[in-house]
Write a protein that holds these residues in place. Structure first.
Motif, PDB file in Angstrom:
ATOM      1  N   LEU A   1      84.367  38.560 -76.285  1.00  0.00           N
ATOM      2  CA  LEU A   1      84.421  37.697 -77.292  1.00  0.00           C
ATOM      3  C   LEU A   1      85.701  37.716 -78.159  1.00  0.00           C
ATOM      4  O   LEU A   1      86.430  36.712 -78.431  1.00  0.00           O
ATOM      5  CB  LEU A   1      83.344  37.609 -78.263  1.00  0.00           C
ATOM      6  N   ARG A   2      86.226  38.724 -78.298  1.00  0.00           N
ATOM      7  CA  ARG A   2      87.376  39.089 -79.119  1.00  0.00           C
ATOM      8  C   ARG A   2      88.641  38.644 -78.356  1.00  0.00           C
ATOM      9  O   ARG A   2      89.625  37.900 -78.931  1.00  0.00           O
ATOM     10  CB  ARG A   2      87.736  40.669 -79.389  1.00  0.00           C
TER      11      ARG A   2
ATOM     12  N   PHE B   1      88.683  40.038 -86.070  1.00  0.00           N
ATOM     13  CA  PHE B   1      87.391  40.061 -85.637  1.00  0.00           C
ATOM     14  C   PHE B   1      86.705  41.364 -85.959  1.00  0.00           C
ATOM     15  O   PHE B   1      85.384  41.488 -86.007  1.00  0.00           O
ATOM     16  CB  PHE B   1      87.163  39.431 -84.194  1.00  0.00           C
TER      17      PHE B   1
ATOM     18  N   ARG C   1      85.958  31.208 -87.791  1.00  0.00           N
ATOM     19  CA  ARG C   1      85.961  32.667 -87.121  1.00  0.00           C
ATOM     20  C   ARG C   1      84.274  33.347 -87.185  1.00  0.00           C
ATOM     21  O   ARG C   1      83.753  33.706 -86.197  1.00  0.00           O
ATOM     22  CB  ARG C   1      86.750  33.559 -87.776  1.00  0.00           C
TER      23      ARG C   1
ATOM     24  N   THR D   1      82.056  31.306 -85.093  1.00  0.00           N
ATOM     25  CA  THR D   1      82.327  31.755 -83.430  1.00  0.00           C
ATOM     26  C   THR D   1      81.695  33.094 -83.421  1.00  0.00           C
ATOM     27  O   THR D   1      81.185  33.338 -81.981  1.00  0.00           O
ATOM     28  CB  THR D   1      83.850  31.467 -83.208  1.00  0.00           C
ATOM     29  N   TYR D   2      81.925  33.941 -83.903  1.00  0.00           N
ATOM     30  CA  TYR D   2      81.513  35.328 -83.801  1.00  0.00           C
ATOM     31  C   TYR D   2      79.785  35.410 -83.932  1.00  0.00           C
ATOM     32  O   TYR D   2      79.422  35.992 -83.062  1.00  0.00           O
ATOM     33  CB  TYR D   2      82.038  36.392 -84.822  1.00  0.00           C
TER      34      TYR D   2
ATOM     35  N   CYS E   1      88.646  34.733 -78.315  1.00  0.00           N
ATOM     36  CA  CYS E   1      89.069  34.250 -79.589  1.00  0.00           C
ATOM     37  C   CYS E   1      90.792  34.542 -79.761  1.00  0.00           C
ATOM     38  O   CYS E   1      91.580  33.529 -80.311  1.00  0.00           O
ATOM     39  CB  CYS E   1      88.587  34.869 -81.002  1.00  0.00           C
TER      40      CYS E   1
ATOM     41  N   SER F   1      92.525  40.480 -82.785  1.00  0.00           N
ATOM     42  CA  SER F   1      91.348  41.849 -82.532  1.00  0.00           C
ATOM     43  C   SER F   1      90.839  42.292 -84.040  1.00  0.00           C
ATOM     44  O   SER F   1      89.785  42.534 -84.221  1.00  0.00           O
ATOM     45  CB  SER F   1      91.847  42.616 -81.688  1.00  0.00           C
TER      46      SER F   1
ATOM     47  N   ASP G   1      81.253  42.284 -76.813  1.00  0.00           N
ATOM     48  CA  ASP G   1      82.151  42.149 -77.713  1.00  0.00           C
ATOM     49  C   ASP G   1      83.768  42.167 -77.473  1.00  0.00           C
ATOM     50  O   ASP G   1      84.465  41.254 -78.165  1.00  0.00           O
ATOM     51  CB  ASP G   1      82.091  43.642 -78.824  1.00  0.00           C
TER      52      ASP G   1
ATOM     53  N   LYS H   1      83.303  41.382 -87.591  1.00  0.00           N
ATOM     54  CA  LYS H   1      81.957  42.326 -87.070  1.00  0.00           C
ATOM     55  C   LYS H   1      81.214  43.108 -88.150  1.00  0.00           C
ATOM     56  O   LYS H   1      80.141  43.348 -88.346  1.00  0.00           O
ATOM     57  CB  LYS H   1      82.410  43.019 -85.830  1.00  0.00           C
TER      58      LYS H   1
END
Length: 303
Positions: A233-234, A248, A216, A219-220, A237, A245, A230, A252
């Protein structure tokens, strides 16, 4: 080297492809045997089970079914105890191979509640007990078939029917790459795979095996290094099944607090501005995926 037409597990007493068994089943494999079976399927269909970046790009660009090369593999029912499955799924790459087999419908992986006297591999017309071979001085695990019983497979029909399907919490590489590419574009998807596959600068593996939390994070970070939106991307995933969400949001926040990530506003023709994540600090200075991995590994060790 010729790719086998059917998965062939490493048996000490001669080759026996899984495809030679009708409606095959494996019961109570230990972690080593379970890993060997996954490896046999990977060797038979590497582009589906364990694709490299070129294979991922090729399938995505051609808009083909990413798991089509696994379509002709024999379907295998696997009854495995939680511990055996966990031994594979606590590492991201082996878990992604297992996920590919499940997503392709090639493996029907179910939970075995109670230990059996021995591991078993069986089809409708033949079946064997499997025991670890002695004298394995080559460093490779091998198994011997004991006995031959055509009724062995049917003894497990009720057990298979009652067993619960194993819920895998890791996506296949195709699923993750496809979701990132669709939502965020090819650059983000490519960078994510590079980071997931990255090794330290000296070429050795990362300090510890990549787990789900590490995947994770990488990937972020890949999204930040390529300026992904943002929200996109969430959602990518989440689509892939890599995490929620809320998960992530935490990733973040932690990266931002470590000065490895910033957000910037992106104006829209209509509606509120959107937020783009961008790398900052040491993550910006990391010129290669291996250098970025070094930064992320140092970040994880702070916890």
């Amino acid at each position: 080297m010729t790719t086998p037409s059917s998965p062939t597990p490493p048996l000490a007493d001669g080759e026996a492809s899984i495809g030679s068994l009708a409606d095959p089943i494996v019961v109570d494999p230990d972690p080593a045997l379970l890993a060997a079976l996954v490896a046999a399927y990977r060797d038979a269909a590497p582009a589906a089970v364990d694709p490299d970046l070129d294979a991922l790009r090729s399938v995505a660009s051609a808009e083909r079914d990413p798991l089509s090369s696994a379509a002709d593999l024999p379907t295998l029912a696997v009854l495995a105890r939680d511990g055996a499955v966990a031994a594979l799924t606590d590492r991201f790459r082996p878990a992604s191979r297992l996920a590919a087999l499940a997503e392709a419908g090639v493996w029907d992986l179910r939970t075995l509640a109670e230990r059996q006297p021995n591991a078993v591999i069986a089809g409708r017309s033949d079946g064997y007990v499997l025991v670890a071979a002695d004298g394995r001085d080559d460093g490779e695990d091998r198994w011997c078939r004991i006995g031959s019983d055509p009724t062995l497979r049917e003894r497990y029909d009720a057990l298979v029917a009652d067993a619960e399907a194993v819920r895998l919490r890791t996506p296949s590489r195709h699923r993750l790459y496809g979701a990132l590419r669709e939502r965020c574009g090819g650059e983000v998807a490519d960078e994510a795979v590079r980071l997931l596959d990255a090794a330290d600068e000296d070429g050795s593996p990362a300090s510890k095996p990549l787990d789900r939390a590490g995947a994770r994070l990488r990937t972020y970070a890949a999204g930040a290094r390529r300026g992904a939106l943002d929200r996109d991307l969430r959602r990518a995933c989440e689509d892939a099944g890599l995490g929620s969400s809320a998960t992530f949001t935490r990733v973040k926040r932690e990266l931002a607090e470590a000065d490895l990530l910033e957000t910037e506003s992106v104006s829209q023709p209509v509606g509120r501005p959107r937020k783009r994540i961008v790398a900052s600090g040491e993550l910006t200075a990391a010129a290669s995926p291996a250098a970025a991995l070094e930064v992320l590994e140092a970040f994880r060790k702070r916890d």
